[in-house]
Write a protein that holds these residues in place. Structure first.
Motif, mmCIF file in Angstrom:
data_model
loop_
_atom_site.group_PDB
_atom_site.id
_atom_site.type_symbol
_atom_site.label_atom_id
_atom_site.label_comp_id
_atom_site.label_asym_id
_atom_site.label_seq_id
_atom_site.Cartn_x
_atom_site.Cartn_y
_atom_site.Cartn_z
ATOM 1 N N TYR A 1 0.843 -1.208 0.000
ATOM 2 C CA TYR A 1 0.000 0.000 0.000
ATOM 3 C C TYR A 1 0.874 1.253 0.000
ATOM 4 O O TYR A 1 0.684 2.169 -0.802
ATOM 5 N N ASP A 2 1.837 1.284 0.925
ATOM 6 C CA ASP A 2 2.716 2.463 1.022
ATOM 7 C C ASP A 2 3.485 2.679 -0.267
ATOM 8 O O ASP A 2 3.678 3.808 -0.716
ATOM 9 N N CYS A 3 3.954 1.574 -0.871
ATOM 10 C CA CYS A 3 4.725 1.693 -2.114
ATOM 11 C C CYS A 3 3.878 2.267 -3.236
ATOM 12 O O CYS A 3 4.305 3.176 -3.943
ATOM 13 N N ILE A 4 2.658 1.728 -3.385
ATOM 14 C CA ILE A 4 1.795 2.213 -4.467
ATOM 15 C C ILE A 4 1.479 3.698 -4.239
ATOM 16 O O ILE A 4 1.580 4.517 -5.152
ATOM 17 N N ALA A 5 1.136 4.037 -3.001
ATOM 18 C CA ALA A 5 0.779 5.433 -2.701
ATOM 19 C C ALA A 5 1.954 6.360 -3.021
ATOM 20 O O ALA A 5 1.778 7.425 -3.616
ATOM 21 N N ARG A 6 3.169 5.951 -2.654
ATOM 22 C CA ARG A 6 4.351 6.795 -2.887
ATOM 23 C C ARG A 6 4.644 6.900 -4.386
ATOM 24 O O ARG A 6 4.976 7.977 -4.882
#
Ligand SMILES: NC(=O)c1ccc[n+]([C@@H]2O[C@H](COP(=O)([O-])OP(=O)(O)OC[C@H]3O[C@@H](n4cnc5c(N)ncnc54)[C@H](O)[C@@H]3O)[C@@H](O)[C@H]2O)c1
Length: 469
Positions: A357-362
């Protein structure tokens, strides 16, 4: 199978833990009713469908047969139950403290439906020390007719892992039962007799492991049982953060974390497990439980610097993939990045606190186009990650088509088995950031970046701003 003394059991909350517990206890021979406030979930269960993905659980449910029922009605589940398990969620709040409103609501509803016979209320949800006493007080305050020494509150924390819940429920390392009343503890030990004695017939699809004998029974005070769960998860999170910290240093000094872990893991005092470097820990428990333990410390004016550091290292680890991508591609704006794996680990569709999730958001923040794939969790992501802008790919190969890089975020077997040579040929730029150790050799003209290990296919610090194809 040895004859057992069947208990009437009510399971309050049929999520990952409640379902596993309900189905396992019914399989062992108890008479179980699972209760949830989510009517859609209960409807599915009544139709014989599972609302979550958990390997083997559907088969076990089928074998439990008539001994398993589902309801939304406390009046149907509670009055006759000998043991009532609270398995509702305890999600984290902004300050790290777990939100106990579901536990409180469950306790009140249970209290209003107790019937005066001796009943054990079992706290299986992960809750801070002192919650058992608080639940006992809620019951006392809300019971229509309170009978002292008829309701025993016992803590019985859960240690199952999503993805291997059936195995973990049938063949646990230990069963922890904490309580202040001997009678309550005794009853729960009786309920668990088939597990403790391993007297049940193992299901064909989940055979008893050869070296397995019996689980340890750990009986403790209420408070110690509550603390055991947090301490166990905090320690496991700590091990992973430690491995990640050493892995990052390995990259600087040209050592290989896998070799290092093999070397230290042979030491029986350390052991090889939970030392996999990668994208950092995630899931519904580690982040929540470390934060909860730190907040308990804060309530007593007590700092927990080791645990704080484990959390800091983990937060930093969430950025490793992006840093590696930027090192190779420089600007991510306009780049197409494939993300393989959304669930926080293989074998589950649970997306809570998943590193992906964090990777996609970033990536989206930085202007990249993200195309994501997960063998199981994509449907759930469509609902739970609706705020994220990414394209779905029907297959891993489709995700890689035309991509400037691929991030491997979850070690699904499907990704281990992928024909990486063929898949990488579909990419515009053959760069693999493998955070989960699924790629074992570099496909032609491809760079595979790993965590704490030399990259494959090219010298580790080669800059590939122009691509490698
Ligand atoms: N998921 C895991 O792997 C795991 C492992 C060990 C311990 N735990 C702990 O177990 C607890 C449950 O976790 P989970 O992952 O199963 O949560 P979950 O969110 O999957 O399930 C909780 C369920 O409780 C239901 N619920 C909420 N309020 C209710 C009420 N008043 N009455 C009846 N049902 C109600 C919800 O509808 C939901 O179905 C948490 O405390 C968690 O920390 C989880």
């Amino acid at each position: 199978m040895r004859e057992i003394k069947p208990f009437k059991v009510a399971i309050v909350g049929t999520g990952y833990v409640g379902l596993g517990t309900a189905i396992m206890l019914a399989y062992l021979g108890h008479d179980v009713v699972g209760l949830d406030v989510d009517a859609a979930k209960v409807d599915m269960l009544r139709r014989g469908q599972l609302p979550i993905y958990e390997p083997g659980l559907a088969e076990l449910m089928q074998q439990a047969g008539e001994r398993l029922r589902w309801t939304t009605d406390y009046a149907e589940a509670i009055p006759e139950a000998d043991a009532i398990f609270i398995c509702v969620g305890t999600p984290p709040q902004a300050d790290g403290r777990p939100d106990l409103k579901y536990v409180a609501e469950a306790a009140r509803c249970i209290a209003r439906n107790l019937n005066g016979k001796v009943q054990v209320v079992v706290n299986k949800s992960t809750v801070p020390v002192g919650t058992g006493d608080w639940v006992a007080r809620l019951i006392e305050d809300n019971a229509l007719e309170y009978h002292a020494n008829r309701y025993f509150v016992v803590s019985n924390p859960e240690f199952l892992r999503e993805g291997t819940a059936v195995h973990d429920s049938l063949y646990p390392d230990r069963i922890v039962v904490g309580g202040e009343h001997e009678e309550g503890v005794k009853r729960l030990v009786e309920l668990y007799a088939p597990l403790l004695e391993q007297s049940f017939e193992a299901p064909e699809f989940a055979p008893r492991p050869q070296a397995y004998t019996r689980p340890a029974l750990v009986t403790t005070s209420l408070g110690s049982a509550e603390m055991i769960k947090y301490a166990a998860n905090a320690f496991l999170a700590l091990k992973i953060s430690f491995a990640n910290e050493v892995a990052n240093l390995c990259e600087h000094v040209d050592a290989d974390i896998e070799e290092v872990v093999r070397g230290i893991g042979c030491d029986a005092r350390i052991g090889p497990r939970f030392l996999a470097a990668g994208a950092g820990w995630g899931g519904s428990c580690f982040g929540k439980d470390t934060a909860a333990l730190i907040s308990t410390g804060a309530d007593y004016g007590y700092d927990m610097p080791i645990l704080q550091a484990a959390v800091t290292v983990n937060t930093r680890q969430r950025h490793v993939a992006i840093t590696k991508l930027q090192r190779h591609l420089r600007r991510l704006k306009g780049k197409r990045v494939a993300v393989l794996g959304m669930a926080f680990k293989p074998g589950t569709d649970d997306l809570r606190d998943a590193p992906a999730y964090d990777c996609i958001a970033r990536l989206v923040d930085l202007g990249a186009t993200v195309v994501a794939h997960d063998p199981i969790a994509m449907d759930r992501a469509r609902r739970e990650w609706a705020n994220l802008e990414y394209e779905e790919a029907p297959t891993a190969q489709a995700a890689l088509k035309g991509a400037d890089a691929v991030l491997v975020m979850t070690e699904w077997q499907e990704y281990k088995d992928l024909d990486w040579s063929a898949a990488c040929r579909l990419m515009r730029n053959r760069l693999v950031i493998d955070l989960r150790g699924v790629v074992t050799s570099a496909p032609a003209a491809t760079v595979v970046e790993r965590v704490g290990r030399p990259s494959l296919g090219a010298p580790q610090d080669t800059t590939l701003a122009e691509g490698v194809a």
